[in-house]
Design a protein around this motif. Structure first.
Motif, mmCIF file in Angstrom:
data_model
loop_
_atom_site.group_PDB
_atom_site.id
_atom_site.type_symbol
_atom_site.label_atom_id
_atom_site.label_comp_id
_atom_site.label_asym_id
_atom_site.label_seq_id
_atom_site.Cartn_x
_atom_site.Cartn_y
_atom_site.Cartn_z
ATOM 1 N N ARG A 139 0.862 -1.185 0.000
ATOM 2 C CA ARG A 139 0.000 0.000 0.000
ATOM 3 C C ARG A 139 0.898 1.234 0.000
ATOM 4 O O ARG A 139 1.681 1.451 0.930
ATOM 5 C CB ARG A 139 -0.929 0.015 1.222
ATOM 6 C CG ARG A 139 -1.952 1.160 1.165
ATOM 7 C CD ARG A 139 -2.930 1.080 2.336
ATOM 8 N NE ARG A 139 -3.798 -0.097 2.249
ATOM 9 C CZ ARG A 139 -4.938 -0.138 1.569
ATOM 10 N NH1 ARG A 139 -5.351 0.918 0.899
ATOM 11 N NH2 ARG A 139 -5.662 -1.238 1.553
ATOM 12 N N LEU A 140 0.786 2.029 -1.058
ATOM 13 C CA LEU A 140 1.549 3.274 -1.175
ATOM 14 C C LEU A 140 0.668 4.428 -0.710
ATOM 15 O O LEU A 140 -0.449 4.609 -1.227
ATOM 16 C CB LEU A 140 1.993 3.488 -2.623
ATOM 17 C CG LEU A 140 2.763 4.776 -2.921
ATOM 18 C CD1 LEU A 140 4.079 4.834 -2.146
ATOM 19 C CD2 LEU A 140 3.031 4.919 -4.417
ATOM 20 N N MET A 141 1.175 5.228 0.235
ATOM 21 C CA MET A 141 0.365 6.283 0.849
ATOM 22 C C MET A 141 1.107 7.607 0.804
ATOM 23 O O MET A 141 2.336 7.654 0.894
ATOM 24 C CB MET A 141 0.073 5.929 2.314
ATOM 25 C CG MET A 141 -0.550 4.559 2.523
ATOM 26 S SD MET A 141 -0.519 4.072 4.261
ATOM 27 C CE MET A 141 1.253 3.913 4.532
ATOM 28 N N ASN A 142 0.339 8.684 0.698
ATOM 29 C CA ASN A 142 0.963 10.003 0.812
ATOM 30 C C ASN A 142 1.084 10.386 2.283
ATOM 31 O O ASN A 142 0.396 9.849 3.151
ATOM 32 C CB ASN A 142 0.186 11.052 0.015
ATOM 33 C CG ASN A 142 -1.249 11.217 0.479
ATOM 34 O OD1 ASN A 142 -1.527 11.403 1.661
ATOM 35 N ND2 ASN A 142 -2.190 11.142 -0.459
ATOM 36 N N SER A 143 1.971 11.334 2.553
ATOM 37 C CA SER A 143 2.285 11.703 3.938
ATOM 38 C C SER A 143 1.119 12.393 4.640
ATOM 39 O O SER A 143 1.008 12.339 5.870
ATOM 40 C CB SER A 143 3.512 12.611 3.955
ATOM 41 O OG SER A 143 3.311 13.726 3.092
ATOM 42 N N GLN A 144 0.241 13.023 3.882
ATOM 43 C CA GLN A 144 -0.913 13.674 4.491
ATOM 44 C C GLN A 144 -1.797 12.644 5.185
ATOM 45 O O GLN A 144 -2.307 12.885 6.288
ATOM 46 C CB GLN A 144 -1.710 14.428 3.428
ATOM 47 C CG GLN A 144 -2.881 15.220 3.989
ATOM 48 C CD GLN A 144 -3.614 15.996 2.915
ATOM 49 O OE1 GLN A 144 -3.412 15.763 1.723
ATOM 50 N NE2 GLN A 144 -4.464 16.927 3.316
ATOM 51 N N LEU A 145 -1.970 11.478 4.555
ATOM 52 C CA LEU A 145 -2.765 10.418 5.161
ATOM 53 C C LEU A 145 -2.084 9.882 6.421
ATOM 54 O O LEU A 145 -2.722 9.689 7.458
ATOM 55 C CB LEU A 145 -2.983 9.287 4.154
ATOM 56 C CG LEU A 145 -3.855 8.105 4.588
ATOM 57 C CD1 LEU A 145 -4.573 7.515 3.383
ATOM 58 C CD2 LEU A 145 -3.048 7.009 5.276
ATOM 59 N N VAL A 146 -0.778 9.659 6.352
ATOM 60 C CA VAL A 146 -0.049 9.073 7.490
ATOM 61 C C VAL A 146 -0.032 10.031 8.685
ATOM 62 O O VAL A 146 -0.035 9.611 9.837
ATOM 63 C CB VAL A 146 1.385 8.690 7.066
ATOM 64 C CG1 VAL A 146 2.215 8.231 8.259
ATOM 65 C CG2 VAL A 146 1.333 7.590 6.002
#
Length: 405
Positions: free
Chosen positions: A230-237
């Motif tokens: 799962r590749l996520m952007n930092s805003q989500l994390v």
């Protein structure tokens, strides 16, 4: 004399009535013809939709040669039903054009594109060749492989080599852990996946990459059930839901955060776009055995340079989308990559996500990210057919290990 005048008036009235009656009859006949024509078109449309469904069903139920032959016969039947005048339309207008440019977007999106060109939030100062450099598909693949370094932050990179970060980063390299998969799937979050019934075909891959908060629960028939990366952007994390939602507890996690153009790791670390580092550490404490990587900040801009080099014009000076980053990541880790609904299919819609209710043309054509030019690249490198794109929304790219340079 009076009698003759009356007779003349009577004849005129009769003629007017006859003319009026003739016009009414003619209109009724015309309406009948239009109705019959409309009914015929409706029947043809319903028949064509039925054939399209049969084609999709045959594609995900079996990959045997008999199934492929049935699919081709179904497509031929569909063309015959539509007639020769529709064949050209199907072949030339329903699949993404790899030469798309700002000329293909509406005025609203074009204004947004111009706005980002002027804003230049990330201080982009591109000095390379282009725009408009011509590549062959083979040379472009080699260019991507040699110029885009897909690597993760590790414990030897400052400041991640300090005591503050001791024990948080995965010890094993992501390439060593995955050991080069065979056939992989990149599943976009596009709204056009809804009602696609592609789930069984997607699940048949060795590894599957998904993005951000894209779920599988309640959508298994359309998007499959497995998640390998799962590749996520930092805003989500950075958000609090990330630590609580079990959605993220499956598979390998990778997070990326935009940096100023070609910043090194120390400079980026001092000024990330979203300060996700504390949440990253908290998640690692909660799930110490789940691999969780941080993509090096240089990689998105190395990819952006190539997008700008081959584009026919200046592109948005913003980093590539998560979708494009995920495609390049899987090309590094797999022999072959099937990409679903990155290039829109016959189900094309302005619905942004298959699991949401938000509609926006920019989700397909791009506004912030240079999405339009990313799609051009994928279409240019596609090893599959236009029929695969139109019917399944599937493009197929070779992994970097299988490219001869």
């Amino acid at each position: 004399m009076v009698h003759r005048k009356v007779k003349k008036k009577f004849r005129c009235i009769v003629l007017v009535c006859l003319l009026f009656a003739t016009i009414c009859v003619w209109k009724d006949m015309k309406k009948g013809d239009e109705y019959d024509s409309l009914q015929l078109r409706r029947k043809e449309f319903q028949a064509s939709k039925s054939l399209q469904k049969k084609i999709v069903d045959s594609n995900f139920r079996s990959v045997s040669s008999n199934s492929i032959q049935d699919t081709l016969r179904g497509k031929q039947d569909l063309r015959r039903l539509r007639g020769p005048s529709k064949t050209k339309l199907e072949n030339s207008h329903l699949v993404w054009n790899r030469d798309s440019s700002s000329k293909n977007i509406n005025p609203k999106l074009k204004n947004v594109w111009k706005y980002y060109l002027k804003l230049n939030k990330y201080n982009v100062s591109y000095k390379g060749p282009g725009p408009g450099v011509k590549f062959s598909a083979e040379s472009l693949s080699c260019h991507l492989r040699d110029r885009v370094n897909v690597s993760m932050v590790d414990a030897s990179d400052f400041p991640f080599n300090t005591s503050e970060w001791k024990g948080f980063l995965p010890k094993e390299n992501i390439r060593t852990m995955t050991r080069l998969w065979g056939q992989c799937a990149v599943v976009s979050s596009a709204g056009s996946l809804k009602s696609s019934q592609l789930g069984p075909e997607i699940d048949d891959h060795d590894a599957i990459l998904r993005f951000n908060a894209a779920p599988t629960d309640n959508f298994q028939l359309d998007v499959g059930t497995k998640t390998t990366i799962r590749l996520m952007n930092s805003q989500l994390v950075k958000g609090q839901r990330f630590l609580k939602d079990s959605l993220y507890n499956e598979g390998i996690l990778v997070v990326w955060d935009p940096s100023v153009y070609h910043s090194d790791i120390p400079k980026w670390y001092k000024n990330p776009e979203y300060g996700f580092f504390e949440n990253y550490k908290s998640y690692r404490k909660l799930h110490p055995n789940q691999p969780f990587y941080i993509l090096k900040p240089q990689m998105p801009w190395e990819l952006w340079d190539i997008l700008q080099e081959m584009a026919p014009e200046e592109i948005q000076p913003n980093p590539p989308s998560s979708g494009m980053l995920g495609i390049i990541l899987m090309m590094t880790l797999c022999d072959q990559v099937d990409i679903y609904e990155f290039l829109p299919s016959m189900r094309k819609t302005d619905l942004c996500h298959y699991y949401g209710k938000f509609f926006d043309t920019a989700c397909t054509m791009g506004s912030y990210h240079p999405l339009l030019y990313e799609k051009n690249l994928v279409k240019f490198l596609n090893q599959g057919t236009d029929a695969d794109i139109y019917i399944l929304g599937k493009a197929t790219l070779l992994g970097f290990q299988n490219i001869c340079c």
